[in-house]
Each structure stands twice: as C-alpha cells, then as structure tokens.
Enzyme design. Sequence first.
Site, short mmCIF file in Angstrom:
data_model
loop_
_atom_site.label_atom_id
_atom_site.label_comp_id
_atom_site.label_asym_id
_atom_site.label_seq_id
_atom_site.Cartn_x
_atom_site.Cartn_y
_atom_site.Cartn_z
N ASP A 1 -37.60 78.52 6.20
CA ASP A 1 -37.87 77.54 5.14
C ASP A 1 -39.22 77.73 4.46
O ASP A 1 -40.23 78.00 5.11
CB ASP A 1 -37.84 76.12 5.72
CG ASP A 1 -36.44 75.70 6.13
OD1 ASP A 1 -35.52 76.55 6.10
OD2 ASP A 1 -36.26 74.53 6.49
N ASP B 1 -25.56 75.63 6.17
CA ASP B 1 -26.71 75.93 7.03
C ASP B 1 -26.28 76.59 8.35
O ASP B 1 -25.10 76.83 8.60
CB ASP B 1 -27.47 74.61 7.27
CG ASP B 1 -28.98 74.81 7.31
OD1 ASP B 1 -29.43 75.91 7.60
OD2 ASP B 1 -29.70 73.82 7.06
C1 GLA Z 1 -32.67 73.94 7.29
C2 GLA Z 1 -32.58 74.56 5.91
C3 GLA Z 1 -33.34 73.68 4.91
C4 GLA Z 1 -32.74 72.29 4.91
C5 GLA Z 1 -32.75 71.71 6.31
C6 GLA Z 1 -31.98 70.40 6.40
O1 GLA Z 1 -33.97 73.94 7.77
O2 GLA Z 1 -33.10 75.85 5.91
O3 GLA Z 1 -33.31 74.23 3.62
O4 GLA Z 1 -31.43 72.35 4.41
O5 GLA Z 1 -32.18 72.60 7.26
O6 GLA Z 1 -31.92 69.89 7.67
#
Ligand code: GLA
Length: 395
Positions: free
Chosen positions: A203, A148
């Site tokens: 997301d 990430d």
């Molecule tokens: C980010 C990523 C998500 C998930 C969260 C976890 O937002 O894009 O897919 O992995 O972190 O904290």
Amino acid sequence: MKYFITTLIALLTSVSIWSQGGDSLALTPPMGWNSWNKFGCNVSETMIKDMVDAMVESGMRDAGYEYVVIDDCWQVGRDSLGNIIPDPERFPSGMSALADYIHAQGLKFGIYSCAGSKTCQDRPGSRGYQFQDARTYASWGVDYLKYDWCYDEGQDAHAAYKTMSDALKECGRPIVFSICEWGESEPWKWGKEVGHLWRTTADIRDCYQCTFDWGGLGVLDIIDKQVDLWKYAGPGHWNDPDMLEVGNGGMTVDEYKTHFSMWAMMAAPLMAGNDIREMDASTKEILTNNDVIGVNQDVKGEQARKFMDMGEYEIWAKPLSNGEVAVCFLNRSNFEWNLDYDWSKQTMYFVKDVSIRKNVYKVYDLWEHKEVGKTNEKLKKTIPPHGVLMVRLHL
Ligand code: GLA
C-alpha cells in the site's frame, strides 16, 4: 437454426467483449475515486453521494474521473442463502439505489471484495462465493471490482484471481477487474489474461520517501519498483502502483505534482483518494490538470521508461500517439536542479516515432501550460527539490 444463430451471436458478442484477456474496457488507464486512502472503514451512502456531487461540481468528472469505488467495510455478513449483505445502517437504501445515483451523474460504480475468506478489515471475503457475488454485483449495477488478497489461506494467486475473472465474465455485465495482490506473485506476468489492472506493490503511504515495517511505501519507493514493468502495460492491462494520495496532506505541493506526474507517465490508473468535497486550489489544480491527464490517457497506452539515471536526477520518457513524446525530469534531491539540457544528446532509443535529429520539436511545459523552447536549443529550467519538469515534445 434459431438456436444456432442465437448461440453464434452470443459467442461472437462474448469474443468481441472479452477478446485476448482484454476487451473494450480500460483501453486507457481507469480514472476515478476510491474511499480507502482518506476514509478507511468510514464509508456510507451519504458520504459517497456527497462525493459524487463533489466530483461533478469540482470538474473532476469532466477531467475524466469516472469510477466511484467503495473500498473495504461496506459488507457485514451473508444471509442464509450466502448472499452478501451490505451494512444496513451505513447503506440503508441499498447498493442498487446507490448505483443508480452514481449512474445518473454519468459516473460508474465500483466495489471491493477479497479473494480470501475475509477482507483485510475482517469483513466477509468472496472465497467460495465468487460466482454468486459476481451475479449480485451485476444485479446492483456494479462496473468495477477491486479484489484484495488478505486471508488468502495459501491459495495460488493466479488461480484465485482467475476464478473471480471467470465469474465476472459470466455475470452478464462488463466489469473492470482490479487485481490487488500487492505484486507478491508477479501479477504483471499473468494479469493481462485475468483482469485490467494489477497492484504492483504494498500500500501507498501519504509521503514522498518513507518505509514501514509491514511494507507500506512512499511515492519514490513505489516509482523505483515500476522501472522494469513497462513491458507489461498496454491498452486494457495496466500496472497499478496504487491509488493517489494527492490532497491528503502528507506531502508538499511539489511532491504531489511529482506523484501525479509520475503516475501519469507510468500509465497508472488515476484513482483519487482525497476528500473531493474540500479540495484546496492546489489539489484541484493537480488532479484536474488536463495536460498531464492527457499524457496518462494517451491511446498508445505505453508506460514511461527511465532512460537517464544520474542518481538524484532521472529522466523518463513516455511515447505518445501522433508522433509525440512526454518527458519528465525528476529531481529526487533536497536541492534545486538547475537543468541545462541538450536535446541533441538524448538517447530515447525506444521512442521510435520521434527523431530529434530529423525534426525540431516544440517543448510544451505541462504544468505551466505553455511552450518553453525547442529541441534545437538547450532547455534551461530550475526544478524544485522533490519536483519535476514535465514536458511534451510536438511538431
Ligand atoms: C489492502 C489494500 C488497500 C485497501 C485495504 C482495505 O491493504 O491493499 O488498498 O483496499 O486492504 O482493507
């Protein structure tokens, strides 16, 4: 001489495993399950083991879902030597034991970390520990790393991901590398040499069309952001429009079919994000639709292109191997689309191996699982609001 031969073998092996930013990993889009969309931080070895059992019993494994990925929140700190520590309460048996459990079911084990100093949920990130963490993952039997981009602290994304990529290449175990920096530094331009898939957007949210202040996106908005990215996808290196929300309750069955169909068309990784233990019949039907999955997993590895845009109606095509093509009619509107489609007027100029003028193709409906016509006759179908008609043309 012995040293020379050993070195040569090692070199040849590493060249064949890690050739051209790719390897024999992820030659088709990775498929699996990830904890985040449904469970957030509520992860534990009991839940993961249940999910593994459910993947086997439900037919998900047989449908091709392979990687079981624990997302954020499995890690709680580092020991005095800097080794990452999994939560001892939630994972009392340790990660190696969990990996063994997953592998024993014929599945693969995925884990999550972050290029920053902390993860998005404030757990320890891998910045400064990349090589050490990669060796730890290899020792546990990890097969997939999602990496990430929170707390990036001004790092250059390409360089930060390259460091972990190098660490994984040296850790002694083939590990699929999932770049998750949300498309901010156009990872499609550099991701191929660094990892196997890269997130292209913020997301996903469990909705068909919705936007959030901080950048979460619904299915339609994500699709719109993929239109020009087809040229960057191919075997071993995929655009990742984020994990699936199918079965999480925020969309209608038709909307989930659209979500799944379009992810298949876009050669997206298919990472289920629902509770497999309690799937209802329609969720299972969608996630295990072998005809649609077959389009996603086609070895040609091409991402669909939108070749007709009529505002509320779109038509996408994905060239397949064996001289076939998948075509998806997407009805974005709130009303039915009474399709009356004349194949002879199509202009799928980029689908080189299919000639509708030369051949008559059968039209196979991938949701009804039957032939619904031929390309020398008009295709008449009613497509529900927010729905799709997804077909495969074959001789
Ligand atoms: C980010 C990523 C998500 C998930 C969260 C976890 O937002 O894009 O897919 O992995 O972190 O904290």
